[in-house]
Write an enzyme that holds these catalytic residues in place. Structure first.
Site, short mmCIF file in Angstrom:
data_model
loop_
_atom_site.label_atom_id
_atom_site.label_comp_id
_atom_site.label_asym_id
_atom_site.label_seq_id
_atom_site.Cartn_x
_atom_site.Cartn_y
_atom_site.Cartn_z
CG HIS A 165 -65.05 -31.12 11.17
ND1 HIS A 165 -64.72 -31.59 12.41
CD2 HIS A 165 -65.78 -30.00 11.38
CE1 HIS A 165 -65.22 -30.78 13.34
NE2 HIS A 165 -65.86 -29.80 12.72
CG HIS A 171 -70.10 -27.07 11.68
ND1 HIS A 171 -70.60 -27.56 12.87
CD2 HIS A 171 -68.75 -27.11 11.80
CE1 HIS A 171 -69.60 -27.87 13.67
NE2 HIS A 171 -68.46 -27.61 13.04
CG LEU A 172 -74.09 -29.19 5.72
CD1 LEU A 172 -74.76 -30.46 5.22
CD2 LEU A 172 -73.69 -28.30 4.55
CG HIS A 211 -64.17 -29.23 19.85
ND1 HIS A 211 -64.57 -28.34 18.89
CD2 HIS A 211 -63.45 -28.49 20.75
CE1 HIS A 211 -64.13 -27.12 19.18
NE2 HIS A 211 -63.44 -27.21 20.32
CG HIS A 243 -61.43 -28.64 14.63
ND1 HIS A 243 -61.05 -28.94 15.92
CD2 HIS A 243 -62.78 -28.57 14.67
CE1 HIS A 243 -62.12 -29.03 16.69
NE2 HIS A 243 -63.18 -28.81 15.95
CB ALA A 281 -66.08 -19.62 17.50
CE LYS A 291 -66.39 -33.05 17.13
NZ LYS A 291 -66.66 -32.03 16.11
CG ASP A 295 -64.51 -26.59 12.14
OD1 ASP A 295 -65.69 -26.94 12.34
OD2 ASP A 295 -63.87 -25.90 12.95
#
Length: 343
Positions: free
Chosen positions: A14, A16-17, A137, A175, A263, A100, A247
């Protein structure tokens, strides 16, 4: 006392790039310690189909350090306009590994997310048919639900029904932050959860007690200590339903430190070191390899990595910030020395 630990090279299930110039920072950090990563699709222009996923994947590959063998595993972003054909094309792709589900408004760049989960059922049926995993999520966005209860409410309102209606759909509760999530995963087949370093190491006191700490703010939000203990127990149990998913969610320092901070915790700079610290505190370093390197690939039905990674017991301090395009990026837990370091 263990002073050195060699494990099979881990994967991040998991991640985020971001996109654009940010990739010049984010990709190298993850490629340094992970062989593969499930890349989240919630860009400003969401990755809603195979065509966009292919283009985004190429941008990530273009940002890789020289000679890196890091593999981005792509996902598509479900919306109320996602079609059966979108799922067919994604499932036939060699580089898309999941879809997702973001409830609309639940987190960063989720305004295009699903407003009516029940309307998504034909898409979920197609995903089950093609064995394309669903990543969730798991938070409701109802304004009358307390932010600390939104994960449990999503499980009760939506996820239980999805699980019963599609019994063979592989689901990852992303998460996970609560005892209720751990229980849900344990009680259901074809169901797993990713666990983040911040939720294993911190509780909500680390966000709110003695002042607000914006770099500890993430969604789902940090919960009370009883929930953290449930996550730690799950992570260190050796149960293959629980595996590593950072995450890691970078935001420019100015975006975090303002009246309405973003966030997300940027943990990718030292993710495996943070996990090692959490496992060491529980006397469970012998369980780190399974959690980090085995259970994720097994769930996604991919081969385990052949390479290894070595950690040494060594205290070090992260810098106050890293470059992030034309801005800066503040690392998670920068103020406290880390206790493990990649050798």
């Amino acid at each position: 006392m263990t002073t050195q630990l060699t494990i099979t090279k881990p994967d991040d299930w998991h991640l985020h790039l971001r996109d654009g110039p940010a990739l010049n920072t984010t990709v190298a950090f993850s490629a340094r310690q992970f062989q593969r990563a499930i890349v989240m699709p919630n860009l400003a222009q969401p990755i809603v189909n195979a065509e966009r996923a292919s283009a985004y994947r190429q941008r990530i590959l273009d940002a890789l350090p020289e000679k890196s063998s890091f593999q981005p595993l792509m996902t598509i972003y479900l919306t109320n306009d996602t079609s059966i054909e979108d799922i067919k094309q994604a499932s036939q792709s060699d580089y898309i590994f999941a879809a997702k589900l973001y409830p609309a408004g639940a987190t960063t760049n989720s305004s295009n997310g699903v407003a009516d989960v029940s309307a998504l059922f034909p898409v979920l049926e197609e995903m089950q048919k093609h064995d394309l995993p669903l990543l969730v999520h798991a938070e409701v966005t109802d304004t009358d639900i307390d932010i600390f209860d939104r994960e449990k409410a999503f499980i009760d309102k939506y996820l239980t029904s999805i699980r019963k209606t599609f019994p063979e759909l592989r689901i990852v509760l992303e998460h996970a932050t609560t005892q209720q999530s751990v229980d849900f995963v344990l009680e259901n087949n074809y169901t797993a959860a990713t666990l983040t370093p911040q939720h294993l190491l911190f509780n909500r006191n680390d966000l709110l007690a003695g002042g607000i700490r914006p770099h500890n703010y993430c969604l789902p939000i940090l919960k009370r200590e009883t929930h953290r203990q449930a996550l730690i127990k799950a992570a260190t149990s050796g149960n293959p339903k629980f595996f590593l998913g950072t995450d890691s969610a970078p935001h420019a320092t100015t975006a975090k430190e303002n009246q309405c901070g973003c966030a997300g915790c940027f943990t990718a700079y030292a993710a495996i070191e943070l996990y090692a610290e959490a496992f060491e505190k529980e006397g469970a370093l012998n369980k780190l390899e399974g959690f980090s390197s085995f259970y994720g690939p097994d769930f996604y039905r991919l081969p385990r990595n052949k390479q290894t990674l070595t950690l040494s017991k060594e205290s070090w301090q992260a810098p106050p910030s890293y470059s992030f395009g034309t801005q800066t990026l503040t690392p998670f837990r920068q103020e406290t020395p880390l206790q493990w370091k990649i050798k």
